[in-house]
Scaffold this motif. Structure first.
Motif, PDB file in Angstrom:
ATOM      1  N   HIS A  60     124.505  87.134 -14.663  1.00  0.00           N
ATOM      2  CA  HIS A  60     125.508  86.496 -13.807  1.00  0.00           C
ATOM      3  C   HIS A  60     126.642  87.489 -13.508  1.00  0.00           C
ATOM      4  N   ALA A  61     127.087  88.198 -14.572  1.00  0.00           N
ATOM      5  CA  ALA A  61     128.166  89.184 -14.418  1.00  0.00           C
ATOM      6  C   ALA A  61     127.743  90.314 -13.492  1.00  0.00           C
ATOM      7  N   VAL A  62     126.476  90.762 -13.644  1.00  0.00           N
ATOM      8  CA  VAL A  62     125.958  91.846 -12.798  1.00  0.00           C
ATOM      9  C   VAL A  62     125.896  91.396 -11.343  1.00  0.00           C
ATOM     10  N   ILE A  63     125.392  90.171 -11.113  1.00  0.00           N
ATOM     11  CA  ILE A  63     125.288  89.645  -9.744  1.00  0.00           C
ATOM     12  C   ILE A  63     126.667  89.523  -9.099  1.00  0.00           C
ATOM     13  N   ILE A  64     127.646  88.975  -9.874  1.00  0.00           N
ATOM     14  CA  ILE A  64     129.005  88.827  -9.336  1.00  0.00           C
ATOM     15  C   ILE A  64     129.593  90.199  -9.010  1.00  0.00           C
ATOM     16  N   THR A  65     129.378  91.166  -9.923  1.00  0.00           N
ATOM     17  CA  THR A  65     129.884  92.523  -9.707  1.00  0.00           C
ATOM     18  C   THR A  65     129.269  93.132  -8.455  1.00  0.00           C
ATOM     19  N   GLN A  66     127.958  92.942  -8.283  1.00  0.00           N
ATOM     20  CA  GLN A  66     127.277  93.447  -7.084  1.00  0.00           C
ATOM     21  C   GLN A  66     127.857  92.829  -5.816  1.00  0.00           C
ATOM     22  N   GLU A  67     128.083  91.513  -5.877  1.00  0.00           N
ATOM     23  CA  GLU A  67     128.638  90.819  -4.712  1.00  0.00           C
ATOM     24  C   GLU A  67     130.046  91.315  -4.391  1.00  0.00           C
ATOM     25  N   GLU A  68     130.851  91.519  -5.469  1.00  0.00           N
ATOM     26  CA  GLU A  68     132.214  92.047  -5.284  1.00  0.00           C
ATOM     27  C   GLU A  68     132.156  93.434  -4.652  1.00  0.00           C
ATOM     28  N   GLU A  69     131.204  94.247  -5.134  1.00  0.00           N
ATOM     29  CA  GLU A  69     131.037  95.604  -4.615  1.00  0.00           C
ATOM     30  C   GLU A  69     130.605  95.570  -3.144  1.00  0.00           C
ATOM     31  N   ARG A  70     129.663  94.676  -2.828  1.00  0.00           N
ATOM     32  CA  ARG A  70     129.204  94.540  -1.435  1.00  0.00           C
ATOM     33  C   ARG A  70     130.346  94.105  -0.523  1.00  0.00           C
ATOM     34  N   LYS A  71     131.162  93.155  -1.047  1.00  0.00           N
ATOM     35  CA  LYS A  71     132.305  92.656  -0.284  1.00  0.00           C
ATOM     36  C   LYS A  71     133.281  93.794   0.009  1.00  0.00           C
ATOM     37  N   ARG A  72     133.518  94.619  -1.047  1.00  0.00           N
ATOM     38  CA  ARG A  72     134.453  95.745  -0.904  1.00  0.00           C
ATOM     39  C   ARG A  72     133.922  96.759   0.101  1.00  0.00           C
ATOM     40  N   ILE A  73     132.589  97.055   0.033  1.00  0.00           N
ATOM     41  CA  ILE A  73     131.980  98.013   0.967  1.00  0.00           C
ATOM     42  C   ILE A  73     132.060  97.465   2.394  1.00  0.00           C
ATOM     43  N   ALA A  74     131.747  96.163   2.551  1.00  0.00           N
ATOM     44  CA  ALA A  74     131.824  95.527   3.879  1.00  0.00           C
ATOM     45  C   ALA A  74     133.239  95.614   4.436  1.00  0.00           C
ATOM     46  N   LEU A 120     134.402 109.730  10.047  1.00  0.00           N
ATOM     47  CA  LEU A 120     133.423 110.527   9.287  1.00  0.00           C
ATOM     48  C   LEU A 120     133.880 110.717   7.842  1.00  0.00           C
ATOM     49  N   GLU A 121     135.177 111.042   7.677  1.00  0.00           N
ATOM     50  CA  GLU A 121     135.741 111.219   6.326  1.00  0.00           C
ATOM     51  C   GLU A 121     135.600 109.940   5.504  1.00  0.00           C
ATOM     52  N   ASN A 122     135.936 108.819   6.135  1.00  0.00           N
ATOM     53  CA  ASN A 122     135.874 107.530   5.431  1.00  0.00           C
ATOM     54  C   ASN A 122     134.445 107.142   5.075  1.00  0.00           C
ATOM     55  N   SER A 123     133.495 107.418   5.984  1.00  0.00           N
ATOM     56  CA  SER A 123     132.096 107.080   5.696  1.00  0.00           C
ATOM     57  C   SER A 123     131.576 107.926   4.531  1.00  0.00           C
ATOM     58  N   ARG A 124     132.020 109.212   4.468  1.00  0.00           N
ATOM     59  CA  ARG A 124     131.650 110.076   3.343  1.00  0.00           C
ATOM     60  C   ARG A 124     132.217 109.531   2.030  1.00  0.00           C
ATOM     61  N   LYS A 125     133.484 109.055   2.111  1.00  0.00           N
ATOM     62  CA  LYS A 125     134.167 108.512   0.928  1.00  0.00           C
ATOM     63  C   LYS A 125     133.429 107.272   0.410  1.00  0.00           C
ATOM     64  N   ILE A 126     133.013 106.400   1.344  1.00  0.00           N
ATOM     65  CA  ILE A 126     132.288 105.170   0.968  1.00  0.00           C
ATOM     66  C   ILE A 126     130.953 105.537   0.312  1.00  0.00           C
ATOM     67  N   ALA A 127     130.236 106.490   0.924  1.00  0.00           N
ATOM     68  CA  ALA A 127     128.946 106.938   0.384  1.00  0.00           C
ATOM     69  C   ALA A 127     129.133 107.572  -0.992  1.00  0.00           C
ATOM     70  N   HIS A 128     130.233 108.331  -1.142  1.00  0.00           N
ATOM     71  CA  HIS A 128     130.521 108.999  -2.421  1.00  0.00           C
ATOM     72  C   HIS A 128     130.803 107.982  -3.521  1.00  0.00           C
ATOM     73  N   ASN A 129     131.526 106.919  -3.178  1.00  0.00           N
ATOM     74  CA  ASN A 129     131.821 105.870  -4.157  1.00  0.00           C
ATOM     75  C   ASN A 129     130.562 105.147  -4.609  1.00  0.00           C
ATOM     76  N   LEU A 130     129.591 105.011  -3.694  1.00  0.00           N
ATOM     77  CA  LEU A 130     128.329 104.344  -4.049  1.00  0.00           C
ATOM     78  C   LEU A 130     127.551 105.195  -5.052  1.00  0.00           C
ATOM     79  N   LEU A 131     127.419 106.470  -4.772  1.00  0.00           N
ATOM     80  CA  LEU A 131     126.771 107.393  -5.717  1.00  0.00           C
ATOM     81  C   LEU A 131     127.185 108.821  -5.359  1.00  0.00           C
ATOM     82  N   PRO A 132     127.983 109.461  -6.234  1.00  0.00           N
ATOM     83  CA  PRO A 132     128.418 110.827  -5.930  1.00  0.00           C
ATOM     84  C   PRO A 132     127.220 111.767  -5.791  1.00  0.00           C
TER      85      PRO A 132
END
Length: 263
Positions: A60-74, A120-132
């Motif tokens: 449940h915690a993992v799913i909520i965390t994933q959803e929070e992460e998806r919300k933040r990325i969106a 472009l800078e922001n898209s790189r930053k988002i991609a970096h946060n997902l997985l450096p």
């Protein structure tokens, strides 16, 4: 004849009483073992239920965390990328307008270049946060070094990092959990703890990998269990479980936090 028949009857009676006694003892033992076994099975079922409940909570915690992460990325994509691309689109249409002066054309073109560069800078930053990228290329040690540099670049915190482990590239999936735990702890130190110094060290003792993490932030009351039930802490617990590790958190108000986890 009578003198022999009385002891014979007594002997039969004794045999019957002994048989009856053994039957009663046998029945008592059967009942005892039946209820003992029932109790053991019940305890095992309760234990399994607790394990299932714990796994359920972790999931449940993992799913909520994933959803929070998806919300933040969106949100990041919407605020940083979509909005800028919308303005780029509007500026591009303006370029097709008739009777534009040379200065207006140059200004609109400069706007488009600036906005595209930022997007472009922001898209790189988002991609970096997902997985450096450095994590996949050079492994956990390099990724943590880069993470420390990123936090230090804010000038708000000084990070001291020491590593005595030669991380095996074959364990990269497990190492990602270690990286995310540190990321979460460092974010908490900065965001909630207002720490100005962080210490991270890795070592191996008796073939068990240890990570020690400390900060000089505001800390919290570790005795109060509610302080360890936040979404971030649940996420850390889930990752520790995936690593088959243990975690120990010590903290006092105005005395920072000390975390030790194994993996």
């Amino acid at each position: 004849m009578n003198t022999h028949s009385i002891p014979e009857k007594e002997l039969v009676a004794i045999i019957l009483y002994i048989s009856l006694f053994f039957i009663i003892v046998a029945v008592a033992l059967i009942i005892f073992f039946y209820f003992s076994r029932k109790k053991i099975i019940q305890k095992e079922l309760e234990k399994k239920d607790l394990v299932l409940q714990y796994q359920k909570e972790q999931l449940h915690a993992v799913i909520i965390t994933q959803e929070e992460e998806r919300k933040r990325i969106a949100q990041d994509l919407h605020d940083d990328i979509s909005s800028k691309l919308n303005i780029v689109s509007l500026n591009s249409h303006l370029l097709t307008s008739p009777n534009l002066t040379e200065a207006e054309t140059a200004e609109i073109t400069e706007n488009i270049i600036n906005l595209t560069t930022k997007a472009l800078e922001n898209s790189r930053k988002i991609a970096h946060n997902l997985l450096p990228p450095v994590f996949e290329k050079f492994g956990l040690n390099a990724a943590i070094e880069e993470l420390c540099e990123e936090f230090e670049s804010s000038k708000a915190v000084k990070v001291y990092y020491k590593n005595e482990i030669d991380f095996d590239d074959k364990d990269i999936d497990r190492h990602l959990h270690v990286f995310r735990i540190l990321q979460e702890l460092m974010n908490n130190s900065l965001r909630h703890g207002k720490a100005t110094e962080i210490w991270i060290s890795f070592k191996i003792t008796d073939q068990i990998s240890f990570c020690n993490y400390e900060d000089n932030g505001k800390g919290f009351d570790a005795e109060n269990s509610n302080n360890q039930k936040g979404l971030g802490m649940k996420n850390i617990d889930s990752r520790i479980s995936f690593l088959d590790g243990t975690i120990e958190i010590n903290s006092q108000i105005n005395n920072g936090i000390a975390v030790m986890f194994t993996f």
